[in-house]
Scaffold this motif. Structure first.
Motif, PDB file in Angstrom:
ATOM      1  N   VAL A 412       0.858  -1.167   0.000  1.00  0.00           N
ATOM      2  CA  VAL A 412       0.000   0.000   0.000  1.00  0.00           C
ATOM      3  C   VAL A 412       0.901   1.225   0.000  1.00  0.00           C
ATOM      4  CG1 VAL A 412      -0.180   0.035   2.534  1.00  0.00           C
ATOM      5  CG2 VAL A 412      -1.935   1.146   1.154  1.00  0.00           C
ATOM      6  N   ARG A 435      -4.889   0.312  -2.513  1.00  0.00           N
ATOM      7  CA  ARG A 435      -3.452   0.433  -2.747  1.00  0.00           C
ATOM      8  C   ARG A 435      -2.924   1.837  -2.451  1.00  0.00           C
ATOM      9  NH1 ARG A 435      -0.540  -2.575  -6.236  1.00  0.00           N
ATOM     10  NH2 ARG A 435       1.168  -1.515  -5.146  1.00  0.00           N
ATOM     11  N   ARG A 437      -3.401   5.583  -0.162  1.00  0.00           N
ATOM     12  CA  ARG A 437      -4.033   6.307   0.928  1.00  0.00           C
ATOM     13  C   ARG A 437      -3.500   7.732   0.962  1.00  0.00           C
ATOM     14  NH1 ARG A 437      -7.422   7.183   3.450  1.00  0.00           N
ATOM     15  NH2 ARG A 437      -6.696   7.192   5.598  1.00  0.00           N
ATOM     16  N   ARG A 459      -1.226  -5.272   7.811  1.00  0.00           N
ATOM     17  CA  ARG A 459      -1.116  -6.039   6.571  1.00  0.00           C
ATOM     18  C   ARG A 459      -0.118  -7.188   6.689  1.00  0.00           C
ATOM     19  NH1 ARG A 459       0.891  -4.356   2.266  1.00  0.00           N
ATOM     20  NH2 ARG A 459      -0.673  -4.945   0.720  1.00  0.00           N
ATOM     21  N   ALA A 463       4.252  -1.467   3.629  1.00  0.00           N
ATOM     22  CA  ALA A 463       3.502  -0.230   3.425  1.00  0.00           C
ATOM     23  C   ALA A 463       4.542   0.851   3.200  1.00  0.00           C
ATOM     24  CB  ALA A 463       2.629   0.096   4.624  1.00  0.00           C
TER      25      ALA A 463
END
Length: 585
Positions: A412, A435, A437, A459, A463
């Motif tokens: 992400v 995917r 933010r 997750r 990230a």
């Protein structure tokens, strides 16, 4: 304003504020209030608790450690709150933030306000001063004598639900209120304040086991039929927001069956594939000119708005975005439709977006070949070749992030407020939801330099946060990531200044404003805390550095020396600021 709200109906037999009869079982052992609260949180699905400890919260802190909840001790309460937001979005489970009295609570407030804006589900559990000590200048006294109670300790603009637990008999009602809030389809931010002496008191009532049921608001068949009629009158566009993230497949199907052009808010990137020929671009801040080209040259009759407030950074309230015959605006929050464009025709429907789309698709079963033959304007994102030199151009960095991280991993990607999210919104492309933010509402600096830790933890994988040097110096949780070996990655745009402020002030016509920062070596900072990192000073070294970050098993910092003269795509924000000054509303 002409805003018409259509009737809604429940898709269950229960009402939103109803519960099935709770069952009670007398505990075989005596619980303290702290232990009982933690047990209630466990049963509500909480898996993580983030915060900073203190003497006043010690009983709750100890009870958390004796539970199944994973407890992470952060370096700052705001970092804990921001991490909780991103943990919620990565896990879809409520997250607890714990703080001690006084400054522990106020330190967390910025992150908790962000949670409210973002639509996360976060519960603050804090300590307050015991009743016998109130008004006597207790250390970090937290009472009506020393702190404002409105909004902090009562339900209001910060918390959907807030209360102080003064007696164990209140646990049943508190449990019910928290459960109902967490069962809501939209976000829920709560505050449970527990005086220190109450935390250790015994529970005098049986612990409730509350089975909750709520009604999902959705449109009636008559409303759906009217939507179908309006959308069938001619070409229409679909405007996708973050609130539509669970309806990605349904949106794709509707677009392909009808030939509708699709655009998205900055937070909605990836819900509809950005490489799809019907995607015309990102709207609002750092968005694409192709969107305005579409609206001006293709002139849709209606726009189907799905799960976005259409706020400033999504629309800049640009009248060009108003379709000829108005909006069909679907949102779970009945206060959203019509608020951003009060002068536009708005057909307002309160509904969960996914449920609404499933109903709508039943009436669009066959592809419209007449519409799908239209060639729509697309965002223009030309690659530029890296070159040898002393500084890295942000556009070249974004191209490398696209190729190495977006396309070759499932990490992400998060972009911090500032030039970081301008570059990321404009240049990165995503084809799947979840995917990307970004926070374009509350937009606090420090959100993703700390939130990346929560996302990577939940997750159990990579990230990546694209951040500025200003945000990185303001608040980061590298030390927390090191302690728990969380594989977070920070890509730092190091240009020795608050560059959005610097560039923005110049574009606004102001001069002589100090925005410079002494250049920091973030690799040395990371290494001093036990993390790894690499410094990049040439465009030819970017790819290798990003690949090393992805293969690292622990926290990793990529410190990139950026060419600060490259202007970020913030022009529409500048124009909007100027219009706010010159327009007499």
């Amino acid at each position: 304003m002409d805003v018409k709200f259509q009737d809604t109906q429940a898709n269950t037999t229960e009402q939103l504020n109803s519960t099935k009869q709770p069952s009670y079982s007398k505990p075989s052992v005596t619980f303290s209030v702290a232990e009982a609260v933690v047990k209630i949180l466990e049963e509500m699905g909480v898996q993580y608790a983030f915060g900073v400890s203190g003497g006043a919260i010690a009983p709750v802190w100890a009870a958390l450690h004796q539970s199944s909840i994973q407890v992470l001790h952060f370096r700052h309460e705001a970092g804990a709150a921001f991490a909780a937001i991103e943990t919620y979005f990565a896990s879809d489970r409520p997250v607890v933030v714990f703080t001690t009295t006084g400054s522990g609570i106020t330190n967390a407030l910025t992150g908790l306000l962000a949670a409210r804006w973002e639509g996360a589900k976060v519960i603050l559990v804090s300590a307050s001063t015991s009743a016998p000590q109130r008004g006597r200048w207790a250390f970090q006294e937290t009472s009506a004598y020393t702190m404002p109670s409105t909004s902090i300790f009562t339900s209001g603009q910060i918390f959907h639900y807030a209360t102080t637990l003064e007696c164990s008999n209140e646990l049943t009602e508190i449990s019910r209120s928290l459960g109902l809030g967490l069962a809501r389809p939209e976000g829920f931010v709560a505050h449970l304040s527990i005086p220190t002496n109450i935390q250790t008191s015994s529970v005098n009532t049986s612990l409730p086991r509350l089975i909750l049921s709520h009604a999902m608001a959705t449109a009636s068949e008559e409303t759906i039929a009217e939507c179908v009629r309006l959308l069938s009158e001619g070409p229409f566009a679909i405007w996708v927001g973050f609130g539509a993230r669970d309806a990605a497949e349904e949106i794709r199907q509707l677009a392909q069956r009808t030939g509708a052009a699709v655009m998205c808010s900055p937070r909605g990137k990836g819900i509809f594939p950005e490489d799809h020929p019907q995607f015309v671009g990102v709207t609002g801040f750092a968005g694409h000119k192709s969107v305005l080209t579409y609206m001006q040259e293709y002139c849709p009759l209606h726009t189907l708005v799905l799960g976005t407030r259409l706020g400033e950074f999504t629309s800049f309230w640009n009248p060009t975005m108003i379709p000829q015959q108005g909006f069909l605006h679907i949102d779970i929050d009945p206060d959203v439709p019509g608020a951003a464009y009060p002068y536009a025709e708005t057909f307002a429907i309160q509904s969960d977006v996914k449920v609404f789309m499933k109903q709508l698709l039943k009436h669009f079963c066959v592809s419209n070949s007449r519409s799908t033959a239209v060639t729509l304007p697309r965002p223009e994102l030309d690659l530029i070749q890296p070159c040898t030199g002393d500084l890295v151009r942000p556009k070249v960095l974004m191209d490398a992030i696209q190729q190495v991280i977006v396309e070759r991993s499932d990490a992400v990607v998060m972009a911090e407020s500032g030039n970081s999210f301008a570059w990321g919104i404009h240049h990165l492309q995503f084809t799947k939801p979840g995917r990307f933010r970004v926070s374009t509402g509350f937009g606090s600096m420090g959100h993703f330099v700390t939130g990346v830790v929560g996302a990577a933890l939940a997750r159990n994988g990579k990230a990546v946060a694209i951040v500025g040097d200003g945000a990185m110096l303001m608040n980061n949780e590298i030390s927390t990531a090191v302690q728990h070996q969380i594989p977070a990655v920070w890509i730092v745009l190091n240009d020795s200044r608050y560059n959005m402020c610097d560039q923005g002030m110049v574009l606004l016509g102001f001069k002589g404003v100090h925005t410079q920062i002494p250049q920091a070596d973030f690799v040395k900072i990371a290494q001093s805390m036990g993390a790894d990192g690499i410094r990049v000073e040439s465009e030819s070294d970017i790819q290798t550095a990003l690949e090393k970050a992805l293969t690292s098993t622990g926290p990793f910092v990529v410190d990139i020396i950026i060419d600060s003269t490259q202007t970020a795509p913030i022009g529409n924000r500048i124009h909007n600021l100027i219009s706010q000054v010159t327009t007499n509303y």
